[in-house]
Design an enzyme around this catalytic site. Structure first.
Site, short mmCIF file in Angstrom:
data_model
loop_
_atom_site.label_atom_id
_atom_site.label_comp_id
_atom_site.label_asym_id
_atom_site.label_seq_id
_atom_site.Cartn_x
_atom_site.Cartn_y
_atom_site.Cartn_z
N GLU A 506 -1.81 -2.85 0.72
CA GLU A 506 -2.44 -3.59 -0.38
C GLU A 506 -2.44 -5.06 -0.01
O GLU A 506 -3.41 -5.58 0.49
CB GLU A 506 -1.69 -3.33 -1.69
CG GLU A 506 -2.50 -3.68 -2.91
CD GLU A 506 -1.88 -3.09 -4.18
OE1 GLU A 506 -2.32 -3.51 -5.26
OE2 GLU A 506 -0.98 -2.24 -4.08
N GLU A 779 8.62 -4.63 -8.16
CA GLU A 779 7.38 -4.33 -8.89
C GLU A 779 7.68 -3.66 -10.23
O GLU A 779 7.09 -4.01 -11.25
CB GLU A 779 6.50 -3.41 -8.03
CG GLU A 779 5.17 -3.08 -8.64
CD GLU A 779 4.29 -2.31 -7.68
OE1 GLU A 779 3.06 -2.30 -7.87
OE2 GLU A 779 4.83 -1.71 -6.72
#
Length: 921
Positions: A506, A779
């Site tokens: 990502e 996260e």
């Protein structure tokens, strides 16, 4: 003649005595820290043809607290400053501005080098000394300045239908040239469609830089760099060498499996040499260069790592005399005006420091795992024994999963480096065209007859070259550890753009994460140039209808926008303006802000938005199941309408700052309409949520974005507190709600709850991650545990800065400093005191200098120390339920009021105000 001589001597005496008198009054007072633009000191290859000047003051005279005027001089030579500046002399300008003062002289052109200095007058009209002389050297400002051509290896021609591996194999270039005169100056202007390394006579010009030129919207703008190579050129024979790889340009992005084969990497270089007789020589990339793809780096990818084959080594390939007869002629492409070539507007990613492993474990006869004790971003350097033909493999992991090396959370990112030795011996190798996020490195394939030692490997920490302030500490070790973890999260994800994560497939510039962390990062590091450059890319990626992508730069992966994410178009410029006071960030962004409002309008009906949203991303304990659970329980339309109103409000404020009063009136009316619609559609008469679940975030949005009538505010605060108490004082917020928690609770007079949330040890909380070994922020609130390993839900980056947003409250809450005026021209200082913390201290960076605050628990109340910098005023406000018992300057002078503190050091004794309604802290 005697009369004339006597008059002259008298005049000189008067001038001399006057100068001595002034000098004795302001001895050693002068401007320091001279910068241009967003913080460049003496730049080479500067990007801005109309610079903005900033300085701070070195003050020894304690009677001077404010600047009343300044004078800036700019000249073509440093000597010219002492005479009559030929570029600009502002004269004495009555102004307190010490930052972002616009150049108003003769136009500066590409390559031009100018010198500048500044002085100021204080409130008593006493002049400082002149500053030391600073300089600016412009880069190549227009495409027309480039006489070079894009070059590439012949095998990479699109017409030749190259394979994916062709673009993933780096290209090597070389160009011999000769000099026959003495050189006085040499500048190398360089960039790539891809990433590059450049050598001159075998010396690595880019030795300390990683993956230049960085990542921009390539179809619109590519950044260029300038290097001073004067000391590297030889009198006679010379050679330029370069290597390029696909990087972000043609390497795969996100979890897309295929490379874009229509975009071959290309190289552009222009070496400009000035001889001592002022004649010049231009050496440019053109069809006289040669290229090969038969170098030792056989494969390179940001996500997948690098493969190095020693059998392809080309000793001396970037030095004069190398036999390049087996190399091929390059293909060339003309520089056009389609894509802007512009000097890089912030410092590149660099090798910042090295970490040594804390420990290692040999898990097989030729496999060892090194633990660096810190989750970080960069590449390793190995120095290990090898056997001919036995491939060395380097794998990376953020944590061990139940004791085992674990890479599943990297998803499809292979993130592995390979080295194939051509002979027995010791190999030294550092990957060039990749980067990894890791704490652990598994090394396999070494000479198994050797016993591993720690010295086999070091980790090179890489991030954008930003100054980290390290400017907060307290009596609580876990709070200090949290600050350290947030700092490391900043380091790891400020990688030319603000990444969401640095390890998996990502690594994108997600706008929602940026919204959460922009203000905290500005307190923690010198990142204005970094964010300003990112905003430039955001404006370039915004479409004509105002649409803002989810991440910037944009690649075709998720092609829709989201409320709370796209609102970066309004949130980022306003936050930067409040932190810096630089109106240029608003001037540059205002059209983009208005366009985003128009896009919001297109997604709304009757002032209720139906814009897509990721929701309160990764909210803990969601009622939903499956993928939808990641988006939280707060109604999507409530979120989108709230952010619509927020963007309208910030654009209204911007309009007022820029003098667009008619726009401001219209936007004020629009905000009022949105607030009324928000109140009536999402809450009942008693302020219960009527759409979606009643969540902490629903009330946080309503309160933080000023969407409720005044008589509803206390009710909403009470309901928010009730929800917190119902969750045993645990947060239930994701990416959108968490940044708002501390400020809203402090505004409600419930600092006690902020501390309760902050010091909570169990999930979900910040200390939960620390108790489970975190060295960065995660996260998810529960991405990992020491007992169970990684969370089986997925989305488990262990280096994700969004929840580091709490560090904003370290400065604005614990230390209590906020800008009352943009750029902290006036600050409010209201430290939030608690008996749970014996002391706290820190330094808040402002354009004029640092505001220092420290407080310590005393026998009765707290002792608070405050230092206000020159040219700043501050108001001291005791926190809720406290009063100032005693206040004094550092010289012992007792203060009778503290609503307008000027530059100086102050001491306060703050005690309980005796109000029985005070909440227990």
């Amino acid at each position: 003649m005697k009369v004339v001589r006597a008059f002259w001597l008298a005049a000189v005496t008067v001038i001399f005595l006057g100068a001595c008198s002034a000098h004795s009054y302001i001895e050693n007072d002068k401007p320091i820290s001279l910068k241009v633009g967003e913080g460049f000191a003496n730049p080479i290859g500067y990007y801005e043809s109309t610079p903005r000047f900033s300085w701070k003051a070195q003050i020894h005279n304690k009677k001077s607290t404010q600047q009343s005027a300044y004078q800036i001089q700019v000249a073509s030579t440093s000597e010219g400053l002492m005479n009559k500046p030929d570029k600009w002399d502002s004269g004495k300008v009555q102004s307190s501005a010490m930052s972002w003062v616009k150049y108003n002289g003769k136009t500066l052109s590409s390559r031009e080098r100018v010198f500048w200095r500044v002085r100021f007058w204080d409130e008593n009209n006493m002049a400082s000394q002149w500053s030391d002389v600073a300089h600016i050297e412009m880069g190549l400002l227009e495409n027309s300045d480039w006489k070079a051509k894009w070059i590439g290896a012949r095998e990479t021609q699109v017409s030749a239908s190259p394979s994916q591996s062709t673009f993933a194999t780096p290209q090597y270039f070389r160009k011999p040239f000769s000099l026959d005169k003495e050189v006085s100056n040499a500048r190398l202007y360089v960039t790539a469609k891809g990433v590059f390394k450049v050598f001159l006579n075998g010396e690595d010009v880019t030795a300390n830089d990683a993956l230049p030129p960085g990542w921009t919207p390539y179809e619109k703008r590519i950044e260029t760099l300038t290097y001073d190579v004067t000391s590297l050129v030889n009198q006679n024979r010379n050679t330029i060498g370069a290597i390029i790889a696909g990087g972000w340009y043609s390497g795969r992005i996100a979890d897309l499996k295929e490379t874009d084969h229509s975009k071959p990497p290309r190289f552009l270089a222009q070496l400009e040499i000035t001889y001592s007789d002022n004649s010049t020589l231009l050496v440019t990339s053109n069809d006289s260069w040669k290229a090969t793809q038969s170098g030792p780096i056989r494969f390179a990818s940001n996500y997948d790592g690098e493969r190095y084959d020693e059998r392809f080594d080309m000793d001396g390939w970037a030095t004069p005399g190398f036999d390049d007869s087996q190399w091929s002629a390059v293909v060339t492409e003309t520089v056009t005006s389609d894509t802007l070539l512009r000097p890089k507007r912030h410092l590149p990613v660099r090798n910042i420091k090295q970490l040594k492993p804390l420990s290692f474990e040999q898990v097989d006869k030729d496999t060892v795992i090194f633990d660096f004790g810190q989750n970080m971003v960069g590449v390793p350097s190995i120095n290990i024994p090898v056997k001919e033909g036995k491939e060395v493999k380097l794998r990376f992991a953020e944590a061990l999963h139940k004791g085992s090396f674990y890479t599943e959370n990297y998803r499809s990112a292979h993130s592995t480096d390979y080295y194939l030795p051509a002979k027995d011996g010791i190999v030294k190798y550092t990957p060039t065209f990749t980067f990894h996020g890791f704490r652990y490195i598994e090394v396999s394939g070494f000479d198994e007859s050797k016993v591993p030692v720690k010295d086999w490997i070091v980790a090179n920490v890489q991030h954008s070259d930003i100054a980290l302030y390290n400017n907060f500490s307290s009596a609580n070790p876990k709070l200090n550890k949290l600050f350290e973890n947030i700092n490391w999260g900043l380091r790891g994800n400020f990688f030319d753009i603000p990444l969401d994560c640095p390890q998996r497939d990502e690594r994108l510039g997600w706008t929602g994460d940026a919204n959460a962390f922009i203000a905290p990062s500005m307190y923690m590091a010198d990142v204005y140039g970094f964010w300003s450059a990112y905003l430039n890319s955001l404006r370039e990626e915004q479409t004509e209808d105002g649409f803002v992508p989810l991440y910037v730069p944009f690649v075709k992966w998720i092609n829709w926008t989201s409320s709370g994410w796209g609102d970066a178009a309004t949130i980022l410029p306003w936050e930067l303006y409040m932190m810096t006071g630089d109106k240029k960030i608003l001037e540059d962004s205002y059209p983009s802000m208005k366009a985003w409002i128009e896009y919001h309008e297109s997604q709304a009906k009757d002032n209720i938005s139906s814009m897509m949203t990721f929701g309160d991303w990764l909210q803990p304990y969601p009622e939903k199941e499956g993928k939808g659970a990641n988006r939280g329980d707060t109604d999507f339309s409530l979120i989108s309408t709230a952010f619509f109103a927020r963007s309208v409000e910030l654009t209204r404020k911007t309009a007022l700052e820029l003098g667009f009063n008619e726009d401001a009136i219209h936007l004020a009316s629009k905000h009022e309409e949105l607030a009324k619609a928000f109140r009536s559609n999402f809450f009942d008469q008693d302020l219960n949520v009527v759409k979606g679940k009643e969540t902490q975030t629903a009330y946080l949005l309503a309160l933080a974005f000023n969407l409720l009538p005044e008589n509803d505010v206390k009710v909403a605060q009470t309901k928010l507190v009730s929800l917190l108490e119902a969750s045993d004082t645990h947060l239930r917020t994701g990416f959108l709600g968490t940044p708002l928690l501390a400020e809203v609770l402090q505004e409600a007079g419930r600092t006690d709850l902020v501390y309760a949330l902050l010091f909570k040890e169990t999930y979900p909380s910040w200390f939960y991650s620390i108790n489970n070994g975190a060295t960065t922020t995660w996260e998810r609130w529960n991405s990992y545990s020491l007992e169970d390993g990684f969370n089986p839900q997925g989305m488990n980056s262990l280096n994700h800065y969004a929840y580091g947003t709490i560090s904003r409250w370290f400065y604005e809450g614990i230390l209590g400093v906020r800008p009352a005026l943009p750029g902290f021209k006036k600050a409010v200082i209201s430290p939030q005191l608690t008996s749970q913390l014996g002391f706290a201290e820190g330094a808040i960076p402002t354009p004029s200098g640092t505001i220092d605050v420290s407080w310590t628990m005393a026998d009765e109340g707290f002792d608070v120390s405050v230092k206000v910098p020159f040219n700043t005023t501050a108001e001291f406000v005791p926190p809720a339920h406290y009063q100032v018992e005693r206040a004094a300057k550092s010289n012992g002078e007792v203060l009778k009021q503290w609503t307008s503190l000027t530059a100086g050091q102050y001491q306060f004794r703050v005690t309980d105000d005796g109000n029985d309604s005070k909440e227990t802290l």
